[in-house]
Scaffold this active site. Structure first.
Site, PDB file in Angstrom:
ATOM      1  CE  LYS A  43      -3.719  -0.592   2.435  1.00  0.00           C
ATOM      2  NZ  LYS A  43      -4.294  -0.877   3.762  1.00  0.00           N
ATOM      3  NE  ARG A  61      -5.287   3.354   3.606  1.00  0.00           N
ATOM      4  CZ  ARG A  61      -5.269   3.516   2.280  1.00  0.00           C
ATOM      5  NH1 ARG A  61      -4.615   4.529   1.747  1.00  0.00           N
ATOM      6  NH2 ARG A  61      -5.894   2.652   1.501  1.00  0.00           N
ATOM      7  N   GLY A  69      -8.421  -7.663   4.557  1.00  0.00           N
ATOM      8  CA  GLY A  69      -9.220  -7.706   5.771  1.00  0.00           C
ATOM      9  C   GLY A  69      -8.524  -8.318   6.963  1.00  0.00           C
ATOM     10  CG  MET A 107      -3.249  -6.946   9.995  1.00  0.00           C
ATOM     11  SD  MET A 107      -1.536  -6.583   9.981  1.00  0.00           S
ATOM     12  CE  MET A 107      -1.244  -6.438   8.255  1.00  0.00           C
ATOM     13  NE  ARG A 118      -5.375  -4.850  -3.347  1.00  0.00           N
ATOM     14  CZ  ARG A 118      -5.924  -4.882  -2.156  1.00  0.00           C
ATOM     15  NH1 ARG A 118      -5.203  -4.690  -1.075  1.00  0.00           N
ATOM     16  NH2 ARG A 118      -7.215  -5.121  -2.013  1.00  0.00           N
ATOM     17  CG  HIS A 168     -13.743 -11.300   4.153  1.00  0.00           C
ATOM     18  ND1 HIS A 168     -14.144 -12.564   4.532  1.00  0.00           N
ATOM     19  CD2 HIS A 168     -12.451 -11.201   4.525  1.00  0.00           C
ATOM     20  CE1 HIS A 168     -13.142 -13.185   5.119  1.00  0.00           C
ATOM     21  NE2 HIS A 168     -12.102 -12.377   5.135  1.00  0.00           N
ATOM     22  CB  SER A 215       9.516 -43.690  -8.391  1.00  0.00           C
ATOM     23  OG  SER A 215       8.436 -42.821  -8.176  1.00  0.00           O
ATOM     24  CB  CYS A 235       5.177 -41.387  -7.542  1.00  0.00           C
ATOM     25  SG  CYS A 235       5.803 -42.541  -6.326  1.00  0.00           S
ATOM     26  CE1 TYR A 261       7.953 -40.425 -12.489  1.00  0.00           C
ATOM     27  CE2 TYR A 261       9.949 -41.104 -13.644  1.00  0.00           C
ATOM     28  CZ  TYR A 261       8.932 -41.361 -12.734  1.00  0.00           C
ATOM     29  OH  TYR A 261       8.901 -42.565 -12.061  1.00  0.00           O
TER      30      TYR A 261
END
Ligand code: ADP
Ligand code: MG
Ligand code: MG
Length: 930
Positions: free
Chosen positions: A44, A113, A122, A124, A357, A477, A811, A878, A898
């Protein structure tokens, strides 16, 4: 290290003036900071600085940087130097505004703020109108010639200050306010006049006195210091901690505090406040999007006290302001090269920007916006790849409601706040949601229904299948949080009357209670009565394909799927899986026609009976493999031999004991039920049970283990009962040969689980290789195959060079490897994990995100050692981690071949793997869009 920092601070603050710049001023067209300084100024503060430097209309003020918050956390207060720099900045602000904080005929009022590096919606709280007291409120009334406005501002200050700084529950103030509205027969907050608001103030003060045991502080400077410290403290409140945990934000960052001159949206009908997005955050459509309210302040728009108006309406009401807002926000979007989420206030027809933002968005929107921005020349294709969080691709896979099969009764239509479909039973509180949703195998889908959600509901929102609110808009919210979670939400369904205390909701003259079913369509905003079924989505969205087309050339890691049955294999392939990394054979035995033979096999206490049962299982198993091989034509399929402890297939010991004890007391009907229960074990008549039940019990007792996870499972089964491995190998190779004869390209990889020693591996590999030769000879056809192992025990990782002499691939079974490395049982870890995370002992659930330092080190080491023995050793993973972006990134870094994950995670893993590889090349910072 902590001590040295502390000493250093003390020393600095007591001797010469600190070198640390704690306070950054913005105003008068120039700011000390800029948009890049999010670490210091928070998102902010950085945005306010950047907008000020760009000569946008931003009320002036200053930002106290995050270091002051960290200092506050370390020592429980800020240093004198912070106070000094703050007073200096305040004096500068007073001079610029030609006003004094809370003093004189034209008092300066400010907002305080919070603002951390990453937005925490929301989490804080903000305090507005600070500087008002019994005296300055009168000055404000005279000066504005608008007493109603002055008292409204003051009552808001007491309310916010009382709640945030003095820790007084919101409801204490709400009761007073609602009571006054009732008494004055006022429908809306704006219907209360100056006199009524004055009464509210008097009562609010009593509330403060009663709950905080002190008066509302009248000294403006004291208000400011108390508010600043409360913002610092709020960093550590439970809501904030919880939010950080879900969003992987470090607890050490701290928040900045912004102190900013107030502008007033509550001055009357030529004033107002609003929020908006430069594009639609739900769909990504390029349209101006947002909401506003006239004669309102701060959170009114998002809190749902009144239903806001669509931002396009502003064009009719105040065309000039509207055009200016459009111009400014498009400029911001060009400047930041990303969709902006902004806040503004109009004071007497003049526009002020209060925040900008990068906007949070759904996965659908993220992909669409990224593509649009490439086409608009705003970003490159490489940047576009990073504009989508891999987890967000899940949004493309969210189900839709199946509306063909039933008559659909739409109860209400709210806002399509977060897409997808959710079907579940109604609950009215977050706690009830947690209680009813259950976990593990006992999971029930619940829909959390609230008038509006607040940050206190976050734990309930996390477990709910979907969220329904009767108030609040697209920026409420509920909407913002669910979009972040990728969870279906319908917000602001105004026709629904929610009675949270009475635990019911009423709509269209019908009443619904806890436990009733509803279906939500978060893509259209419809609330539908009853339990609809859902349809799986399609993953071939053209825009998704386009973005993946840009990302894929970077990817070096292959992505496979964990799939046990042909249907899942087909699904996985549609999502782009390049093979099966884990096909668990035990799941194949749970089929109705198989389980009796499986049970017979387990109950057999000699090899001959066991072989007889296995013989019956062989053709069934072979058919399963044929289906999977066909689905994966051209790709490798890794099949794991039987792994779980055998008693998982048998009845529970306690149940058997009860059934035996009560048998003689049963009537005919009950006996019949009991026969049915044990039919799979060969019970046909009541007489059978007499012998069967004690026999079963004795076998169950034989198989009983104190710690099955570490017991008779994995390769230990195949070594003690070699005929099981034999049968499975035969089924695999017979299936492979059969499909190969039909022209299917098949690459079986037989995987031996839970190996700890070379000899275990050698023992099982010998069986597999022998059977393979037998089958190839019998069928006069060969197929290429590999025999390898899972690495899921620390010992296996340690002696990986040895094991690689016999194993042709590794694996990593990171679920078990995490269990055995930490010594945590995954099924029981939830007794300790919440405390561990709250205490900061563990940062994340190691079963969700691969523990790089410990388990990861084993993965790295075993890979290196294995490849020393066998340079071309194929290595994959895996566990659950194979579909989790940060773990995928780690696998890329370690050089695995992989990852394998559940079919629905394949897209996520593909993008995460591409980002990991592109990051190497581009050295780009992965953009956080969430
Ligand atoms: P959050 O992070 O919860 O959005 P903010 O600090 O942005 O909290 O502020 C809450 C509300 O108060 C926003 O609507 C914001 O625009 C408004 N607000 C904050 N500071 C001022 C100010 N100086 N003047 C007018 N409105 C303000
Ligand atoms: Mg707030
Ligand atoms: Mg804000």
């Amino acid at each position: 290290m902590a001590t040295t920092t502390l000493e250093h601070d003390v020393e600095v603050s007591e001797a010469k003036p600190s070198a640390v710049k704690y306070v950054y001023f913005f105003g008068g067209g120039k700011a000390d900071g800029n948009g890049k300084m999010k670490d210091e100024l928070g998102g902010k503060g950085a945005g306010l600085a950047e907008m000020t430097n760009a000569a946008l209309p931003v009320p002036p003020g200053f930002t106290i940087q995050t270091e002051a918050c960290r200092e506050y956390m370390r020592r429980g207060s800020v240093s004198g130097e912070v106070d000094r720099q703050m007073e200096e900045a305040l004096a500068r602000l007073e001079k610029l505004q030609d006003q004094q904080l809370g003093i004189g005929s034209n008092p300066l009022l400010v907002s305080v703020r919070s603002g951390a590096k990453f937005s925490m919606p929301g989490m804080m709280d903000t305090i507005l109108n600070l500087g008002l007291n019994d005296e300055s409120v009168e000055a404000l009334a005279r000066r504005s010639n608008n007493p109603r406005f002055a008292y409204d501002s003051y009552r808001r200050l007491i309310q916010m200050f009382g709640n945030v700084v003095m820790d007084i529950g919101k409801s204490a103030f709400d009761e007073v306010f609602e009571g006054k509205k009732k008494q004055k027969k006022a429908k809306l907050d704006t219907d209360l006049d100056a006199a009524a608001l004055k009464e509210v103030i008097a009562e609010y003060k009593k509330v403060v006195k009663k709950h905080a045991k002190r008066d509302f502080p009248q000294d403006p400077h004291q208000q400011l210091i108390m508010a600043r410290d409360a913002v610092f403290r709020s960093w550590q409140n439970d809501r904030a901690k919880h939010y950080r945990r879900i969003n992987n934000i470090s607890d050490d960052l701290g928040t900045a505090v912004n102190v900013q001159a107030m502008v007033f949206g509550n001055l009357g009908e030529t004033s107002g406040t609003g929020v908006g997005f430069t594009r639609n955050p739900a769909t990504g459509a390029k349209e101006f999007y947002g909401e506003f309210l006239l004669n309102a302040q701060g959170e009114d728009v998002v809190s749902g006290v009144r239903t806001p108006v669509h931002i396009l309406e502003l064009e009719k009401i105040m065309p000039q302001v509207y055009n200016q807002l459009r111009e400014i926000t498009s400029r911001l979007e060009q400047h930041y090269r990303d969709m902006q989420d902004f806040e503004f206030t109009i004071q007497d027809g003049k526009l002020y920007m209060l925040q900008t933002r990068n906007g949070k968005r759904t996965g659908l929107a993220a992909v669409k916006v990224a593509i649009q921005m490439v086409e608009e020349g705003l970003i490159s294709k490489e940047e576009a790849i990073f504009r989508v969080e891999p987890n967000q691709l899940y949004d493309f896979l969210v189900p839709r409601l199946d509306e063909k099969s039933v008559k659909v009764e739409v109860l209400a239509t709210g806002l399509p706040a977060s897409p997808g479909a959710a079907v579940g039973q109604i609950v009215f509180t977050a706690d009830e949601a947690v209680e009813k949703a259950g976990h593990g195998a006992k999971k029930n889908p619940v829909i959390l229904v609230r008038a509006e959600t607040t940050p206190e509901d976050i734990h309930g929102m996390e477990v709910a299948a979907g969220i329904l609110t009767s108030r609040g808009g697209m920026t409420s919210h509920a909407a913002v949080v669910t979009r972040g979670m990728g969870k279906c939400c319908v917000a602001g369904a105004g026709d629904i009357e929610v009675n949270e205390k009475g635990r019911e909701m009423r709509v269209k003259g019908q009443t619904f209670k806890s436990g009733d079913w509803v279906s939500l369509d978060g893509t259209t905003g419809r609330v539908i009565k009853g339990k609809l079924s859902t349809m799986p989505p399609k993953a071939d969205d053209p825009e998704l394909m386009k973005l993946m087309g840009w990302a894929e050339p970077f990817r070096t890691l292959k992505v496979r799927a964990n799939a046990d049955i042909p249907r899942d294999a087909i699904q996985a392939r549609a999502f782009g899986a390049e093979g099966i990394g884990l096909c668990r054979t035990e799941h194949m035995f749970f089929g109705e026609e198989k389980i009796p033979h499986m049970r017979a096999m387990i109950l057999a206490d000699n090899e001959k009976d066991r072989r007889a049962a296995l013989k019956k299982l062989l053709p069934m198993q072979r058919n399963d493999f044929i289906g999977v091989f066909r689905a994966m034509d051209g790709f490798p399929v890794t099949i794991r031999t039987l792994d779980p402890p055998l008693h998982e297939f048998l009845p529970r010991r306690e149940d058997l004991m009860v059934d035996i004890a009560t048998f003689s007391t049963l009537d005919a009907k009950q006996k019949k039920a009991l026969i049915a229960k044990y039919r799979d074990y060969g019970a046909k008549a009541a007489g059978d049970l007499k012998k069967l039940l004690p026999a079963l019990l004795s076998r169950v007792e034989q198989l009983h283990e104190f710690n099955p996870m570490l017991g008779h499972r994995g390769c230990r089964l195949g070594i003690t009962y070699p005929e099981i491995t034999e049968m499975q190998a035969r089924a695999i190779f017979e299936a492979a040969v059969a499909v190969a004869k039909d022209g299917v390209k098949v690459f079986p990889e037989v995987m031996i689980p839970l190996v700890a020693t070379l000899k275990e591996m050698a023992n099982q590999a010998a069986i597999v290789n022998r059977v393979a030769e037998e089958v190839f000879k019998e069928k006069e056809r060969k197929v290429d195959y590999l025999v390898g192992t899972m690495i899921e025990l620390p010992r296996a990782a340690l002696v990986a060079d040895e094991i690689a002499k016999e194993a042709q691939f590794f694996s990593f079974g990171t679920n078990d490897l995490t269990q055995t490395t930490f010594g945590f049982s995954r099924d029981d870890v939830n007794k300790v994990l919440p405390t561990y995370i709250a205490e900061g002992i563990l940062k994340q659930d190691p079963f969700a995100v691969l523990d790089r330092d410990g388990v990861g080190q084993l993965v790295r080491m075993a890979t290196e050692r294995g490849r020393k023995t066998r340079p071309n050793l194929k290595v994959g993973i895996c566990g659950e981690h194979g579909g989790e972006p940060s773990s995928v990134e780690f696998c890329h870094q370690v050089g695995l071949n992989y990852v394998s994950c559940s079919p629905f995670r394949v897209l996520t893993a593909r993008l995460a793997a591409a980002q990991a590889a592109a990051g190497d090349k581009l050295k780009g910072e992965a953009g956080r869009t969430k």
